[in-house]
Design a protein around this motif. Structure first.
Motif, mmCIF file in Angstrom:
data_model
loop_
_atom_site.group_PDB
_atom_site.id
_atom_site.type_symbol
_atom_site.label_atom_id
_atom_site.label_comp_id
_atom_site.label_asym_id
_atom_site.label_seq_id
_atom_site.Cartn_x
_atom_site.Cartn_y
_atom_site.Cartn_z
ATOM 1 N N LEU A 279 0.831 -1.214 0.000
ATOM 2 C CA LEU A 279 0.000 0.000 0.000
ATOM 3 C C LEU A 279 0.864 1.261 0.000
ATOM 4 O O LEU A 279 0.539 2.250 -0.673
ATOM 5 C CB LEU A 279 -0.928 -0.012 1.210
ATOM 6 N N ALA A 280 1.962 1.226 0.755
ATOM 7 C CA ALA A 280 2.842 2.395 0.792
ATOM 8 C C ALA A 280 3.474 2.650 -0.571
ATOM 9 O O ALA A 280 3.621 3.802 -0.998
ATOM 10 C CB ALA A 280 3.925 2.191 1.852
ATOM 11 N N LEU A 281 3.858 1.591 -1.272
ATOM 12 C CA LEU A 281 4.433 1.759 -2.611
ATOM 13 C C LEU A 281 3.390 2.259 -3.600
ATOM 14 O O LEU A 281 3.712 3.060 -4.492
ATOM 15 C CB LEU A 281 5.035 0.435 -3.091
ATOM 16 N N CYS A 282 2.153 1.803 -3.454
ATOM 17 C CA CYS A 282 1.086 2.355 -4.297
ATOM 18 C C CYS A 282 0.909 3.842 -4.008
ATOM 19 O O CYS A 282 0.680 4.644 -4.926
ATOM 20 C CB CYS A 282 -0.222 1.607 -4.041
ATOM 21 N N GLN B 196 3.480 13.627 -6.188
ATOM 22 C CA GLN B 196 3.618 14.654 -7.213
ATOM 23 C C GLN B 196 4.944 15.399 -7.134
ATOM 24 O O GLN B 196 5.317 16.114 -8.052
ATOM 25 C CB GLN B 196 2.467 15.652 -7.090
ATOM 26 N N GLY B 197 5.630 15.259 -6.019
ATOM 27 C CA GLY B 197 6.901 15.954 -5.839
ATOM 28 C C GLY B 197 7.843 15.130 -4.985
ATOM 29 O O GLY B 197 7.470 14.082 -4.441
ATOM 30 N N LEU B 198 9.069 15.617 -4.855
ATOM 31 C CA LEU B 198 10.086 14.863 -4.131
ATOM 32 C C LEU B 198 9.753 14.757 -2.639
ATOM 33 O O LEU B 198 10.042 13.730 -2.006
ATOM 34 C CB LEU B 198 11.452 15.523 -4.317
ATOM 35 N N GLY B 199 9.146 15.786 -2.077
ATOM 36 C CA GLY B 199 8.784 15.754 -0.663
ATOM 37 C C GLY B 199 7.768 14.676 -0.355
ATOM 38 O O GLY B 199 7.919 13.902 0.601
ATOM 39 N N THR B 200 6.693 14.616 -1.151
ATOM 40 C CA THR B 200 5.663 13.600 -0.915
ATOM 41 C C THR B 200 6.206 12.200 -1.205
ATOM 42 O O THR B 200 5.827 11.233 -0.537
ATOM 43 C CB THR B 200 4.425 13.863 -1.782
ATOM 44 N N LEU B 201 7.117 12.092 -2.170
ATOM 45 C CA LEU B 201 7.727 10.790 -2.441
ATOM 46 C C LEU B 201 8.576 10.342 -1.248
ATOM 47 O O LEU B 201 8.557 9.174 -0.861
ATOM 48 C CB LEU B 201 8.593 10.846 -3.699
ATOM 49 N N VAL C 96 8.018 6.812 0.712
ATOM 50 C CA VAL C 96 9.016 5.739 0.804
ATOM 51 C C VAL C 96 9.484 5.557 2.241
ATOM 52 O O VAL C 96 9.888 4.456 2.635
ATOM 53 C CB VAL C 96 10.217 5.984 -0.134
ATOM 54 N N ALA C 97 9.418 6.625 3.057
ATOM 55 C CA ALA C 97 9.734 6.467 4.482
ATOM 56 C C ALA C 97 8.701 5.558 5.147
ATOM 57 O O ALA C 97 9.055 4.686 5.960
ATOM 58 C CB ALA C 97 9.774 7.826 5.170
ATOM 59 N N VAL C 98 7.426 5.738 4.796
ATOM 60 C CA VAL C 98 6.377 4.860 5.312
ATOM 61 C C VAL C 98 6.599 3.435 4.814
ATOM 62 O O VAL C 98 6.448 2.464 5.567
ATOM 63 C CB VAL C 98 4.988 5.376 4.891
ATOM 64 N N ALA C 99 6.968 3.294 3.542
ATOM 65 C CA ALA C 99 7.271 1.966 3.007
ATOM 66 C C ALA C 99 8.424 1.322 3.777
ATOM 67 O O ALA C 99 8.398 0.125 4.104
ATOM 68 C CB ALA C 99 7.612 2.066 1.517
ATOM 69 N N GLY C 100 9.426 2.134 4.095
ATOM 70 C CA GLY C 100 10.576 1.606 4.832
ATOM 71 C C GLY C 100 10.199 1.064 6.191
ATOM 72 O O GLY C 100 10.834 0.122 6.688
ATOM 73 N N VAL C 101 9.169 1.632 6.828
ATOM 74 C CA VAL C 101 8.746 1.160 8.147
ATOM 75 C C VAL C 101 8.402 -0.327 8.115
ATOM 76 O O VAL C 101 8.553 -1.032 9.122
ATOM 77 C CB VAL C 101 7.540 1.993 8.633
ATOM 78 N N PHE C 102 7.973 -0.837 6.958
ATOM 79 C CA PHE C 102 7.577 -2.243 6.855
ATOM 80 C C PHE C 102 8.727 -3.147 6.399
ATOM 81 O O PHE C 102 8.620 -4.371 6.508
ATOM 82 C CB PHE C 102 6.408 -2.386 5.871
ATOM 83 N N VAL D 38 2.761 -0.656 -9.784
ATOM 84 C CA VAL D 38 2.884 -2.063 -10.187
ATOM 85 C C VAL D 38 3.648 -2.850 -9.117
ATOM 86 O O VAL D 38 3.265 -3.962 -8.756
ATOM 87 C CB VAL D 38 3.594 -2.164 -11.549
ATOM 88 N N THR D 39 4.708 -2.257 -8.610
ATOM 89 C CA THR D 39 5.484 -2.920 -7.562
ATOM 90 C C THR D 39 4.647 -3.096 -6.302
ATOM 91 O O THR D 39 4.690 -4.146 -5.646
ATOM 92 C CB THR D 39 6.750 -2.107 -7.234
ATOM 93 N N GLY D 40 3.874 -2.069 -5.942
ATOM 94 C CA GLY D 40 2.995 -2.181 -4.787
ATOM 95 C C GLY D 40 1.950 -3.270 -4.972
ATOM 96 O O GLY D 40 1.653 -4.023 -4.037
ATOM 97 N N ALA D 41 1.392 -3.372 -6.179
ATOM 98 C CA ALA D 41 0.408 -4.419 -6.457
ATOM 99 C C ALA D 41 1.028 -5.802 -6.314
ATOM 100 O O ALA D 41 0.392 -6.736 -5.800
ATOM 101 C CB ALA D 41 -0.163 -4.233 -7.866
ATOM 102 N N LEU D 42 2.288 -5.944 -6.739
ATOM 103 C CA LEU D 42 2.976 -7.220 -6.595
ATOM 104 C C LEU D 42 3.142 -7.587 -5.118
ATOM 105 O O LEU D 42 2.983 -8.751 -4.728
ATOM 106 C CB LEU D 42 4.341 -7.156 -7.281
ATOM 107 N N MET D 43 3.445 -6.605 -4.274
ATOM 108 C CA MET D 43 3.553 -6.860 -2.844
ATOM 109 C C MET D 43 2.202 -7.263 -2.257
ATOM 110 O O MET D 43 2.135 -8.117 -1.355
ATOM 111 C CB MET D 43 4.089 -5.636 -2.119
#
Length: 414
Positions: A300-303, A309-314, A318-324, A382-387
């Motif tokens: 879900l985080a990767l999705c 839309q910008g580097l800050g939101t990205l 990805v920080a949230v993705a890293g938590v997992f 696509v990567t998030g969907a694979l996860m």
């Protein structure tokens, strides 16, 4: 009426286990070589040959032999014990690294074929210090809660090693040739392994002995490893894809490599925080259930990163993705240790480790193809969907095993 006060094990309690601190620090010193030697080899080959193509082939050989032969080397640890197996591995690995440093010290001193051959052999002899340390944690930790904290601490420390290793190489090449980094990596491996194998905790690990036969041995090691290996391969693939996609996103938004570095740092920071939180919580859910939830959270985080839309939101996504990330890998190691035969714990951990590294390699290759055809945001989705698919597969596997009633006898307190 008396009440019993239950003290939750802490990270400090893990390090207070007899011989744990000495053994862990020694293993970390040796494992720091993993973050220094490969990058130093790549930089030294590039400088000596003047060709990125040659450097790519050399690193592919070094990485492939190191990653895909890891279970075979781990089998030697299980069969002969850490002291008898690690010492000759380290001698061969560091000797070949030293030879490689000599060959690469001066540009044009050796042919690319010789460099590639020595590099491939050096990778083939890479000592599996990580899986061996995790097997030792399994013997040191008195219960599952303590072992979960030990594994989380190990995962976070490993994350920091792979961040600090390249930084140290960057400092070193400022005043010395890149081949000097190879020598430093070899020296760290020798010093760390010497301290590791001399620890009373490692000396007490018995050799597993000869298995009844190759087929029986393979079944005993691989039985029950499907879920953790699949999950580990998926998270590795996600990391390999994310690294390249972050660079492509940053360049596409006019930020360049500097912006990408900050986003990747956010990923590592999120992983470290997630690992520490995972080890600090008293989980009521089973490891199998947590593995599925962690895979879904990463997906879900990767999705969400795909919507940035910008580097800050990205960076936030990805920080949230890293938590997992770190909790997922830690849980995969816990399940592997729980399901493996007692004399095959190093092999079980090595299979998870191999799956992560193979996934990273495959993910980087896949991202290189996809990013030329699809926007970075779509590739993240696509990567998030694979996860998410992986999370469903892991959950079904856990439900199937629960339905069959297959569970291992709980480990007794030592």
């Amino acid at each position: 009426m008396s009440s019993t006060h239950v003290v939750r094990p802490s990270y400090a309690a893990v390090l207070r286990i007899p011989h744990a601190r000495r053994t862990f620090v020694a293993a970390l010193i040796g494992r720091l070589s993993y973050g220094i030697a490969p990058l130093s080899v790549m930089l030294a080959v590039t400088r000596a040959s003047g060709s990125y193509a040659v450097a790519g082939v050399v690193m592919a050989l070094f990485s492939a032999t190191s990653v895909f032969l890891s279970p075979a080397r781990a089998a030697l640890i299980d069969r002969y014990g850490p002291r008898r197996a690690l010492v000759p591995m380290v001698a061969a690995h560091t000797g070949l690294l030293g030879l490689l440093a000599v060959l690469l010290w001066r540009p044009g001193a050796a042919s690319p074929l010789v460099i590639a051959a020595v590099s491939g052999l050096a990778g083939a002899c890479t000592p599996p210090l990580g899986p061996t340390m995790r097997a030792v944690w399994g013997r040191l930790a008195p219960d599952r809660a303590m072992m979960q904290r030990a594994y989380s601490l190990d995962a976070v420390a490993e994350e920091l090693l792979f961040v600090s290793g390249p930084l140290l190489v960057g400092l070193l090449v400022g005043f010395a040739p890149p081949a000097a980094g190879i020598v430093v990596g070899a020296a760290l491996m020798v010093v760390g392994t010497a301290g590791f194998v001399s620890s009373p905790a490692v000396r007490a690990v018995p050799a597993g002995g000869r298995e009844p036969g190759p087929d029986a041995a393979g079944r005993r090691v691989l039985r029950g490893l499907g879920r953790p290996v699949i999950a580990a391969a998926a998270v590795g693939l996600a990391l390999g894809v994310a690294d390249l996609l972050v660079v492509a996103f940053a360049e596409g938004h006019g930020h360049g490599a500097g912006g990408a570095a900050w986003v990747l740092a956010a990923l590592s920071a999120g992983s470290a925080v997630g690992g520490l939180l995972n080890g600090a919580v008293e989980w009521r859910a089973s490891a199998g259930a947590r593995l599925s939830v962690q895979a879904a959270g990463l997906g879900l985080a990767l999705c969400g990163a795909g919507l940035a839309q910008g580097l800050g939101t990205l960076a936030v996504a990805v920080a949230v993705a890293g938590v997992f990330v770190s909790p997922l890998i830690t849980t995969a190691y816990l399940i592997a240790d729980e399901t493996a035969a007692p004399e095959a714990r190093v092999q079980a951990g090595a299979w998870v480790n191999t799956a992560v590294n193979a996934g990273i390699t495959g993910g980087a290759a896949a991202a290189g193809v996809l990013v030329g055809w699809l926007p970075a945001g779509v590739c993240f989705a696509v990567t998030g969907a694979l996860m998410l698919v992986t999370a469903v597969a892991v959950a079904r596997g856990a439900a199937r095993e629960k339905g069959y009633g297959t569970s291992r006898t709980p480990r007794m307190t030592r």
